[in-house]
Design an enzyme around this catalytic site. Structure first.
Site, PDB file in Angstrom:
ATOM      1  CD  GLU A  50      12.402 -43.694  71.291  1.00 53.60           C
ATOM      2  OE1 GLU A  50      11.254 -44.034  70.934  1.00 53.60           O
ATOM      3  OE2 GLU A  50      13.243 -44.495  71.701  1.00 53.60           O
ATOM      4  CG  ASP A  61       3.701 -47.337  66.233  1.00 52.47           C
ATOM      5  OD1 ASP A  61       4.242 -47.041  67.300  1.00 52.47           O
ATOM      6  OD2 ASP A  61       4.161 -47.042  65.117  1.00 52.47           O
ATOM      7  CE1 TYR A 174      11.860 -49.882  73.053  1.00 47.72           C
ATOM      8  CE2 TYR A 174      12.333 -47.678  72.219  1.00 47.72           C
ATOM      9  CZ  TYR A 174      11.462 -48.577  72.789  1.00 47.72           C
ATOM     10  OH  TYR A 174      10.182 -48.179  73.097  1.00 47.72           O
TER      11      TYR A 174
END
Length: 294
Positions: A50, A61, A174
């Site tokens: 990724e 994040d 995911y």
């Protein structure tokens, strides 16, 4: 020919292995380093990689990846530069590459233009962190035709929405291991296994787990039940610490190898998912090698 993502997971399933999927921020510490780091990760045992497109206002994040994005932006990293780097990687590697990105950088370039350029460069998939499944934007249809769009499932995702995501699932799902942002954690919560088992009843694409996995022991524990393990912050943190040292790639390769071994040493009879050995029916893998976008 089926896309590189589907081919890789079928190969792993045949061997009874799980996928090791490292994440790094493209352009940190420089795009030339990103090219070499991908090759180092592949030598260490990565099955997919990724690449994060740096963005100034990230939502998913944590501190480590935010800092990496800022370093990459200060180094002059752009979407165009990331795609050029992918094209360079493709000269010597066919490892599946997924771009982890927020929507704004792609809107600035234009979704259709981005999709066409990314496919030509050799990108296999894209994970749009902040674009809900229901949103249909101009150019999105082209993007989903050119690239495999990876979808996220979180611990708070309820069954009806999991079912909706399963219908659109391509490449792999995911599974977010925890609430909150990315970052190194001491343990992986039990909710991750529940998400994987739930999604396996709803779709046949692989279920991979990420967010917070940082040690070979954690990776091996997750690989017992998941089809793949995504590890990012533990690698990104070291890239930030080591910067442009001459032996950066060698150090990252040494760091990543036991993580890959932790994932790969877990095996299962007939592969992680017997269903993965079937050819995709059209819904499970949209990004193709040699597709019309390329």
């Amino acid at each position: 020919m089926s896309g590189r993502i589907a081919q890789k997971f079928r190969s792993l399933a045949f061997e009874g292995k799980r996928a090791f999927i490292p994440y790094i921020t493209a352009g940190d510490p420089a795009l030339s380093a990103t090219r070499d780091l991908v090759r180092a990760l592949e030598r260490a045992g990565a099955d997919l990689v990724e690449l994060g497109i740096p963005f100034s206002d990230p939502l998913a994040d944590g501190e480590v990846n935010q800092a990496a994005a800022l370093r990459a932006l200060r180094a002059g990293t752009t979407v165009e530069g990331v795609l050029e780097t992918v094209a360079e990687i493709r000269k010597s590697s066919q490892i599946p590459l997924v771009l982890f990105t927020y929507l704004n950088p792609l809107l600035q370039r234009g979704l259709e233009r981005f999709a066409t350029e990314a496919s030509r460069a050799g990108v296999d998939g894209v994970l749009l962190v902040d674009l809900p499944l229901e949103e249909r934007l101009p150019g999105l249809e082209c993007l989903e035709a050119c690239l495999t769009r990876i979808h996220l499932v979180a611990p708070t995702t309820e069954l009806p929405r999991r079912q909706t995501i399963a219908k659109a699932a391509a490449g792999f799902v995911y599974c977010v291991a925890r609430l909150g942002t990315t970052g190194v954690r001491d343990e992986v919560p039990a909710e991750a296994e529940e998400i994987v088992r739930s999604m396996r009843t709803l779709c046949t694409v692989p279920a991979c787990v990420g967010f917070g996995i940082s040690t070979p022991e954690q990776a091996a524990a997750v690989a017992v039940y998941a089809d793949g393990v995504v590890i990012g912050s533990a690698l990104v943190e070291r890239i930030g610490a080591w910067g442009l040292t001459p032996d950066l790639c060698e150090r990252i390769e040494q760091l990543a190898r036991p993580l890959a071994e932790g994932v790969h040493r877990v095996s299962g009879k007939g592969g992680a998912r017997g269903a993965l050995l079937r050819e995709p029916t059209g819904e499970g893998e949209r990004g193709r090698v040699g597709n019309s976008c390329a």
